[in-house]
Design a protein around this motif. Structure first.
Motif, PDB file in Angstrom:
ATOM      1  N   ILE A  73       1.323   8.945   3.662  1.00 27.55           N
ATOM      2  CA  ILE A  73       0.036   8.418   3.263  1.00 27.55           C
ATOM      3  C   ILE A  73       0.167   6.864   2.547  1.00 27.55           C
ATOM      4  CG2 ILE A  73      -1.961   8.708   2.095  1.00 27.55           C
ATOM      5  CD1 ILE A  73      -1.556  11.843   2.457  1.00 27.55           C
ATOM      6  N   ALA A  74       0.927   6.855   1.631  1.00 24.82           N
ATOM      7  CA  ALA A  74       1.274   5.645   0.939  1.00 24.82           C
ATOM      8  C   ALA A  74       1.741   4.477   1.982  1.00 24.82           C
ATOM      9  CB  ALA A  74       2.452   5.657  -0.170  1.00 24.82           C
ATOM     10  N   GLY A  75       2.625   4.951   2.670  1.00 24.58           N
ATOM     11  CA  GLY A  75       3.046   4.181   3.767  1.00 24.58           C
ATOM     12  C   GLY A  75       2.217   3.339   4.577  1.00 24.58           C
ATOM     13  N   ILE A  76       1.127   4.198   5.128  1.00 32.28           N
ATOM     14  CA  ILE A  76       0.053   4.013   6.236  1.00 32.28           C
ATOM     15  C   ILE A  76      -0.867   2.944   5.262  1.00 32.28           C
ATOM     16  CG2 ILE A  76      -2.047   4.885   7.274  1.00 32.28           C
ATOM     17  CD1 ILE A  76      -0.484   7.358   7.981  1.00 32.28           C
ATOM     18  N   LEU A  77      -1.106   3.297   4.153  1.00 36.93           N
ATOM     19  CA  LEU A  77      -1.962   2.424   3.418  1.00 36.93           C
ATOM     20  C   LEU A  77      -1.643   1.193   2.964  1.00 36.93           C
ATOM     21  CD1 LEU A  77      -3.935   5.045   1.060  1.00 36.93           C
ATOM     22  CD2 LEU A  77      -4.712   4.189   3.102  1.00 36.93           C
ATOM     23  N   GLY A  78      -0.358   1.143   2.635  1.00 31.50           N
ATOM     24  CA  GLY A  78       0.544  -0.110   2.309  1.00 31.50           C
ATOM     25  C   GLY A  78       0.343  -1.015   3.460  1.00 31.50           C
ATOM     26  N   SER A  79       0.691  -0.241   4.754  1.00 35.65           N
ATOM     27  CA  SER A  79       0.799  -1.018   6.076  1.00 35.65           C
ATOM     28  C   SER A  79      -0.720  -1.544   6.378  1.00 35.65           C
ATOM     29  CB  SER A  79       1.355  -0.519   7.147  1.00 35.65           C
ATOM     30  OG  SER A  79       0.470   0.432   7.619  1.00 35.65           O
ATOM     31  N   ALA A  80      -1.590  -0.952   6.089  1.00 36.84           N
ATOM     32  CA  ALA A  80      -3.331  -1.448   6.053  1.00 36.84           C
ATOM     33  C   ALA A  80      -3.286  -2.563   5.703  1.00 36.84           C
ATOM     34  CB  ALA A  80      -4.027  -0.046   5.953  1.00 36.84           C
ATOM     35  N   THR A  81      -2.722  -2.797   4.373  1.00 33.75           N
ATOM     36  CA  THR A  81      -2.907  -4.157   3.670  1.00 33.75           C
ATOM     37  C   THR A  81      -2.625  -5.372   4.795  1.00 33.75           C
ATOM     38  OG1 THR A  81      -2.128  -2.998   1.802  1.00 33.75           O
ATOM     39  CG2 THR A  81      -2.148  -5.337   1.610  1.00 33.75           C
ATOM     40  N   GLU A  82      -1.598  -5.095   5.559  1.00 34.26           N
ATOM     41  CA  GLU A  82      -1.344  -6.067   6.421  1.00 34.26           C
ATOM     42  C   GLU A  82      -2.125  -6.270   7.579  1.00 34.26           C
ATOM     43  OE1 GLU A  82       1.181  -7.840   5.116  1.00 34.26           O
ATOM     44  OE2 GLU A  82       1.073  -6.335   3.589  1.00 34.26           O
ATOM     45  N   TRP A  83      -2.609  -5.240   8.425  1.00 38.39           N
ATOM     46  CA  TRP A  83      -3.510  -5.546   9.456  1.00 38.39           C
ATOM     47  C   TRP A  83      -4.931  -5.241   9.182  1.00 38.39           C
ATOM     48  CZ3 TRP A  83      -5.894  -0.742   9.808  1.00 38.39           C
ATOM     49  CH2 TRP A  83      -5.608   0.187   9.479  1.00 38.39           C
ATOM     50  N   TYR A  84      -5.056  -4.705   8.203  1.00 36.74           N
ATOM     51  CA  TYR A  84      -6.932  -4.649   7.861  1.00 36.74           C
ATOM     52  C   TYR A  84      -7.670  -6.229   7.894  1.00 36.74           C
ATOM     53  CZ  TYR A  84     -11.432  -3.589   6.142  1.00 36.74           C
ATOM     54  OH  TYR A  84     -12.665  -3.547   6.239  1.00 36.74           O
ATOM     55  N   ARG A  85      -8.553  -6.162   8.411  1.00 37.12           N
ATOM     56  CA  ARG A  85      -9.368  -7.622   8.287  1.00 37.12           C
ATOM     57  C   ARG A  85     -10.801  -7.106   8.046  1.00 37.12           C
ATOM     58  NH1 ARG A  85      -5.013  -9.075   8.339  1.00 37.12           N
ATOM     59  NH2 ARG A  85      -3.900 -10.307   9.968  1.00 37.12           N
ATOM     60  N   PRO A  86     -11.227  -7.670   7.011  1.00 35.58           N
ATOM     61  CA  PRO A  86     -12.672  -7.334   6.358  1.00 35.58           C
ATOM     62  C   PRO A  86     -13.811  -7.762   7.446  1.00 35.58           C
ATOM     63  CG  PRO A  86     -11.406  -8.467   4.841  1.00 35.58           C
ATOM     64  CD  PRO A  86     -10.540  -8.436   5.960  1.00 35.58           C
ATOM     65  N   SER A  87     -13.300  -8.997   8.297  1.00 34.21           N
ATOM     66  CA  SER A  87     -14.481  -9.241   9.293  1.00 34.21           C
ATOM     67  C   SER A  87     -14.194  -8.597  10.609  1.00 34.21           C
ATOM     68  CB  SER A  87     -14.031 -10.860   9.369  1.00 34.21           C
ATOM     69  OG  SER A  87     -12.643 -10.941   9.712  1.00 34.21           O
ATOM     70  N   GLY A  88     -13.400  -7.532  10.636  1.00 29.67           N
ATOM     71  CA  GLY A  88     -13.132  -6.873  11.877  1.00 29.67           C
ATOM     72  C   GLY A  88     -14.128  -6.188  12.356  1.00 29.67           C
ATOM     73  N   ARG A  89     -14.069  -5.532  13.647  1.00 30.30           N
ATOM     74  CA  ARG A  89     -15.236  -4.554  14.089  1.00 30.30           C
ATOM     75  C   ARG A  89     -15.333  -3.143  13.346  1.00 30.30           C
ATOM     76  NH1 ARG A  89     -11.508  -5.716  14.837  1.00 30.30           N
ATOM     77  NH2 ARG A  89      -9.873  -6.451  16.400  1.00 30.30           N
ATOM     78  N   SER A  90     -14.206  -2.872  12.967  1.00 27.12           N
ATOM     79  CA  SER A  90     -14.410  -1.500  11.881  1.00 27.12           C
ATOM     80  C   SER A  90     -14.604  -1.563  10.485  1.00 27.12           C
ATOM     81  CB  SER A  90     -13.079  -0.546  12.549  1.00 27.12           C
ATOM     82  OG  SER A  90     -12.846  -0.635  13.918  1.00 27.12           O
ATOM     83  N   SER A  91     -15.257  -0.574   9.959  1.00 22.71           N
ATOM     84  CA  SER A  91     -15.961  -0.751   8.662  1.00 22.71           C
ATOM     85  C   SER A  91     -14.637  -0.087   7.885  1.00 22.71           C
ATOM     86  CB  SER A  91     -17.168   0.020   8.531  1.00 22.71           C
ATOM     87  OG  SER A  91     -16.847   1.366   8.868  1.00 22.71           O
ATOM     88  N   PRO A  92     -14.707  -0.356   6.425  1.00 22.44           N
ATOM     89  CA  PRO A  92     -13.615   0.529   5.823  1.00 22.44           C
ATOM     90  C   PRO A  92     -13.693   1.884   5.995  1.00 22.44           C
ATOM     91  CG  PRO A  92     -14.772  -1.225   4.659  1.00 22.44           C
ATOM     92  CD  PRO A  92     -15.481  -1.384   5.897  1.00 22.44           C
TER      93      PRO A  92
END
Lengths: 165, 165
Positions: A128-147
DNA sequence: CCTACCGATCGGTAGG
DNA sequence: CCTACCGATCGGTAGG
């Protein structure tokens, strides 16, 4: 430090009337960064909810904070390793506090029978920590998916796996 | 570069009769690093196996390679971001090739009905990549769990989730 | 592969 | 907060 001083509009040397050292500044960014995640997630953990709901809300809280501070989070999750032997343990302590929130959710869920018992239960938390850590790299606030959408997709994957749901 | 030259027992300047630049050396480490993962996983993807077995074997192959080169993998998975605008795309291309192997496994599994369809299917691949990327940080070759045990625990979590199995 | 060296940049300080 | 500067370190090169 030169870039930084230019960004705030003062001379490089003048930074040092605000901070004591470059490393101490980094430590501050890392500590306040993780603390904002802890502050958002802890109330959820303390609530009286089924483990699955708790996990969903914790993931949503995480993604909302990430959404509001992507750059600081990148530093928070990946640059603490460049702290020296004096400050790295301080950063690690806060990071472990963050991780422990997810440990509690998963452990409680197993204890209550909502989650199946797992041999390598610590590994689940690391994942879980690994997924959330990696999300930091690919998550874009301007993306089509909300948080929340991202959080729910992560929740669905972690809870339901690839086969069931 | 001074540390490096000392480690190989020559003078700093002499390094440059073996390499063209510090950055090109980094690119080489990153490229050969990811390539060793690709080479280990690709045969598995090409095999005629159920998707679930493919995923298990791919994860095992990954963990075995990691077990043999933890330090290089840390550079491979995390230091490519310090490459300049000329070389970063080259590293990213190889990294995407690695990721695409897992994309194929998951996509095939969904297509064949072995895995349930997912709305954010690309997210599943990002989560697998995130887990393996973070494993680089916490995996210890000298630990009590073998590469295969860790791989199977990851497989179990990804496929079965927290509830079923 | 070595000696000798370069210009650039770094975190940080003294004194006002 | 500025001017002026320090010593250390950096990646890399010339010439042998």
């Amino acid at each position: 430090m030169r870039d930084l001083s230019e960004a705030v509009g003062i001379r490089p040397g003048s930074l040092y009337s605000h901070i004591s050292s470059k490393e101490h500044l980094l430590l501050g960014i890392v500590e306040t960064g993780i603390t904002s995640f802890i502050d958002a997630i802890r109330p959820v953990v303390d609530e009286d909810l089924p483990a699955e709901e708790k996990l969903r809300e914790a993931l949503r809280a995480h993604m909302r904070v990430l959404d509001g501070q992507v750059e600081q989070t990148r530093v928070t999750f990946h640059q603490w390793q460049y702290l020296g032997p004096v400050n790295r343990p301080k950063a690690l302590a806060v990071r472990e506090e963050w991780e422990s929130l997810f440990t509690r959710i998963v452990a409680d869920g197993i204890a209550s029978g909502e989650f199946r018992p797992r041999e390598h239960f610590r590994l689940t938390v690391l994942m879980i920590a690994g997924i959330l850590g990696s999300a930091t790299e690919w998550y874009r606030p301007s993306g089509r998916s909300s948080p929340e959408e991202i959080a729910d997709a992560i929740h669905d994957q972690i809870v339901g796996g690839l086969t069931s749901g």
